[in-house]
Design a protein around this motif. Sequence first.
Motif, PDB file in Angstrom:
ATOM      1  N   LYS A 252       0.823  -1.209   0.000  1.00 33.98           N
ATOM      2  CA  LYS A 252       0.000   0.000   0.000  1.00 33.98           C
ATOM      3  C   LYS A 252       0.856   1.257   0.000  1.00 33.98           C
ATOM      4  O   LYS A 252       0.576   2.213  -0.741  1.00 33.98           O
ATOM      5  CB  LYS A 252      -0.945  -0.012   1.215  1.00 33.98           C
ATOM      6  CG  LYS A 252      -2.083  -1.005   1.085  1.00 33.98           C
ATOM      7  CD  LYS A 252      -3.203  -0.717   2.069  1.00 33.98           C
ATOM      8  CE  LYS A 252      -2.808  -1.014   3.487  1.00 33.98           C
ATOM      9  NZ  LYS A 252      -3.953  -0.850   4.420  1.00 33.98           N
ATOM     10  N   TYR A 256       0.793   4.122  -2.820  1.00 36.55           N
ATOM     11  CA  TYR A 256       0.509   5.511  -2.462  1.00 36.55           C
ATOM     12  C   TYR A 256       1.601   6.438  -3.009  1.00 36.55           C
ATOM     13  O   TYR A 256       1.313   7.483  -3.603  1.00 36.55           O
ATOM     14  CB  TYR A 256       0.436   5.664  -0.938  1.00 36.55           C
ATOM     15  CG  TYR A 256      -0.712   4.954  -0.274  1.00 36.55           C
ATOM     16  CD1 TYR A 256      -1.812   4.511  -1.002  1.00 36.55           C
ATOM     17  CD2 TYR A 256      -0.712   4.710   1.106  1.00 36.55           C
ATOM     18  CE1 TYR A 256      -2.867   3.864  -0.388  1.00 36.55           C
ATOM     19  CE2 TYR A 256      -1.760   4.069   1.724  1.00 36.55           C
ATOM     20  CZ  TYR A 256      -2.835   3.632   0.981  1.00 36.55           C
ATOM     21  OH  TYR A 256      -3.867   2.985   1.600  1.00 36.55           O
ATOM     22  N   VAL A 288      -5.388   8.484  -5.116  1.00 33.45           N
ATOM     23  CA  VAL A 288      -5.212   8.081  -3.725  1.00 33.45           C
ATOM     24  C   VAL A 288      -5.845   9.095  -2.777  1.00 33.45           C
ATOM     25  O   VAL A 288      -5.729  10.303  -2.959  1.00 33.45           O
ATOM     26  CB  VAL A 288      -3.713   7.894  -3.397  1.00 33.45           C
ATOM     27  CG1 VAL A 288      -2.942   9.189  -3.593  1.00 33.45           C
ATOM     28  CG2 VAL A 288      -3.504   7.358  -1.987  1.00 33.45           C
ATOM     29  N   LEU A 293      -8.780   5.581   2.941  1.00 34.88           N
ATOM     30  CA  LEU A 293      -8.394   4.174   2.815  1.00 34.88           C
ATOM     31  C   LEU A 293      -7.952   3.575   4.143  1.00 34.88           C
ATOM     32  O   LEU A 293      -8.231   2.404   4.423  1.00 34.88           O
ATOM     33  CB  LEU A 293      -7.270   4.038   1.782  1.00 34.88           C
ATOM     34  CG  LEU A 293      -7.654   4.301   0.325  1.00 34.88           C
ATOM     35  CD1 LEU A 293      -6.406   4.328  -0.541  1.00 34.88           C
ATOM     36  CD2 LEU A 293      -8.618   3.235  -0.184  1.00 34.88           C
ATOM     37  N   PHE A 302     -13.650   1.111   0.655  1.00 37.33           N
ATOM     38  CA  PHE A 302     -12.264   0.889   0.243  1.00 37.33           C
ATOM     39  C   PHE A 302     -12.199   0.557  -1.248  1.00 37.33           C
ATOM     40  O   PHE A 302     -11.315   1.042  -1.959  1.00 37.33           O
ATOM     41  CB  PHE A 302     -11.659  -0.256   1.062  1.00 37.33           C
ATOM     42  CG  PHE A 302     -10.161  -0.371   0.928  1.00 37.33           C
ATOM     43  CD1 PHE A 302      -9.326   0.157   1.897  1.00 37.33           C
ATOM     44  CD2 PHE A 302      -9.584  -0.995  -0.175  1.00 37.33           C
ATOM     45  CE1 PHE A 302      -7.944   0.058   1.775  1.00 37.33           C
ATOM     46  CE2 PHE A 302      -8.210  -1.097  -0.303  1.00 37.33           C
ATOM     47  CZ  PHE A 302      -7.391  -0.563   0.676  1.00 37.33           C
ATOM     48  N   TRP A 306      -9.973   2.937  -3.599  1.00 39.91           N
ATOM     49  CA  TRP A 306      -8.675   2.403  -4.004  1.00 39.91           C
ATOM     50  C   TRP A 306      -8.498   2.627  -5.507  1.00 39.91           C
ATOM     51  O   TRP A 306      -9.284   2.147  -6.303  1.00 39.91           O
ATOM     52  CB  TRP A 306      -8.595   0.915  -3.677  1.00 39.91           C
ATOM     53  CG  TRP A 306      -7.317   0.268  -4.125  1.00 39.91           C
ATOM     54  CD1 TRP A 306      -7.120  -0.463  -5.256  1.00 39.91           C
ATOM     55  CD2 TRP A 306      -6.054   0.302  -3.443  1.00 39.91           C
ATOM     56  NE1 TRP A 306      -5.826  -0.893  -5.334  1.00 39.91           N
ATOM     57  CE2 TRP A 306      -5.141  -0.441  -4.234  1.00 39.91           C
ATOM     58  CE3 TRP A 306      -5.608   0.873  -2.253  1.00 39.91           C
ATOM     59  CZ2 TRP A 306      -3.811  -0.616  -3.857  1.00 39.91           C
ATOM     60  CZ3 TRP A 306      -4.279   0.702  -1.883  1.00 39.91           C
ATOM     61  CH2 TRP A 306      -3.411  -0.032  -2.672  1.00 39.91           C
ATOM     62  N   ASN A 307      -7.463   3.375  -5.879  1.00 40.55           N
ATOM     63  CA  ASN A 307      -7.223   3.703  -7.287  1.00 40.55           C
ATOM     64  C   ASN A 307      -8.506   4.296  -7.882  1.00 40.55           C
ATOM     65  O   ASN A 307      -9.151   3.707  -8.750  1.00 40.55           O
ATOM     66  CB  ASN A 307      -6.781   2.456  -8.058  1.00 40.55           C
ATOM     67  CG  ASN A 307      -6.098   2.783  -9.362  1.00 40.55           C
ATOM     68  OD1 ASN A 307      -6.086   3.931  -9.796  1.00 40.55           O
ATOM     69  ND2 ASN A 307      -5.535   1.777 -10.002  1.00 40.55           N
TER      70      ASN A 307
END
Length: 435
Positions: A252, A256, A288, A293, A302, A306-307
């Motif tokens: 992660k 990021y 991000v 998150l 999430f 996420w992306n």
Amino acid sequence: MDWLQLFCLHPVSLYQGAAFPFALLFNYLCIMDSFSTRARYLFLLAGGGVLALAAMGPYALLIITPALCAVALVSSRGPQEVHGLTFSFQMGWQTLCHLGLHYTEYYLQEPASVRFYIALSSLMLLTQRVTSLSLDIREGKVEAASGGTRDRSSLSGCPSEALPYVSYLLFFPALLGGPLCSFQRFRACVERPSSLHPGLSLWALGWRGLQIVGLECLQVALRRVASAGAGLDHCQQLECIYMVWSTAGLFKLTYYSHWILDDCLLHAAGFGSEAGHGSGEEGYIPDVDMWTLETTHRISVFARQWNRSTARWLRRLIFQKSRRWPVLQTFAFSAWWHGLHPGQVFGFLCWSVMVEADYLIHTFANESISSWPLRLLYRALTWAHTQLIIAYIMLAVEGRSLSFLSRLCCSYNSIFPGVYCVLLFLLRKRKQKCN
């Protein structure tokens, strides 16, 4: 095996950093009145070609070929048929490239070239831009270059009319990474007058740079902690849970850092969030949002955060078009888009089940829990459970191979998605009884 090197995030970051001065140069030239719109498109296209050759070598043909074919389809087909043709061709081409990786890794038992991994990653981003453009044309948001006609008079001006399309598909700030930029926004940023071109915010660049440095320092500290423990083959009981959580944390942090660098490059070139957008364009969304998150207690949140640009693209491409099982279809397509490795298929299908369970669990909790101390306890427990399930899914997806997947499934970590599967079964049965 060093997974971070395997998935090429650090090599890609090096090439993104090398492209940073050229992004600043492009931003500076756009302020000059002598830098025409055509010159801007050519600069972005030439930069994309040079960056592709530098990062991918001969594998750059895997990117340039489908981009030119997509432009040919867009310039020669009508609005109603362009999306189906470009989607089929692009996903077929990408699938063939992924099958080549399968053949090298699983049949020949040989590591593929790092340049090939970079080309595959860039090809996945190209698929986003191609399908986004074809959807815009089908929905009437963008006019095709030739309007679907095929006579000689329309094709004679095709090179100049197709320049914005090929430049959009290969422009260097988004070639190796970055949130999906719609064609309308791309064209508006390139063609705006010099007087309206946004100045470069040193504060914004500096803040992003500090975030990257902080994330890199956290990676070093977490890597030392993770390397001190046993691997998945040798861990025992609760130690396996800690190992999976710390390794997923490394992934992660790497993502990021990479996404912030991509955002920084787009901002330096004048395509960032500070550039603004018109009424007919999609707003800029960075990939991000670390706070959301890391603090959310819901797997569905999430998945949406996420992306984020990819999540929005999947929602538009698959979820909104699906009549039955939209969540399952969306995650199944995501597994196909990522390459259909065994761990990816399992991980994304598991994620879809977890999202379905998440909806039912939190709906039931909101109806049943009224006192704030119990709500606080419930939120804390579900936050920890969400983070452990995400760690489990992330390692399944990144591990990819069947052997690693079998070791992960046999570890104690399978308890956490197993609990959600049981709750999904019980709550769905309860819902059917109530109905």
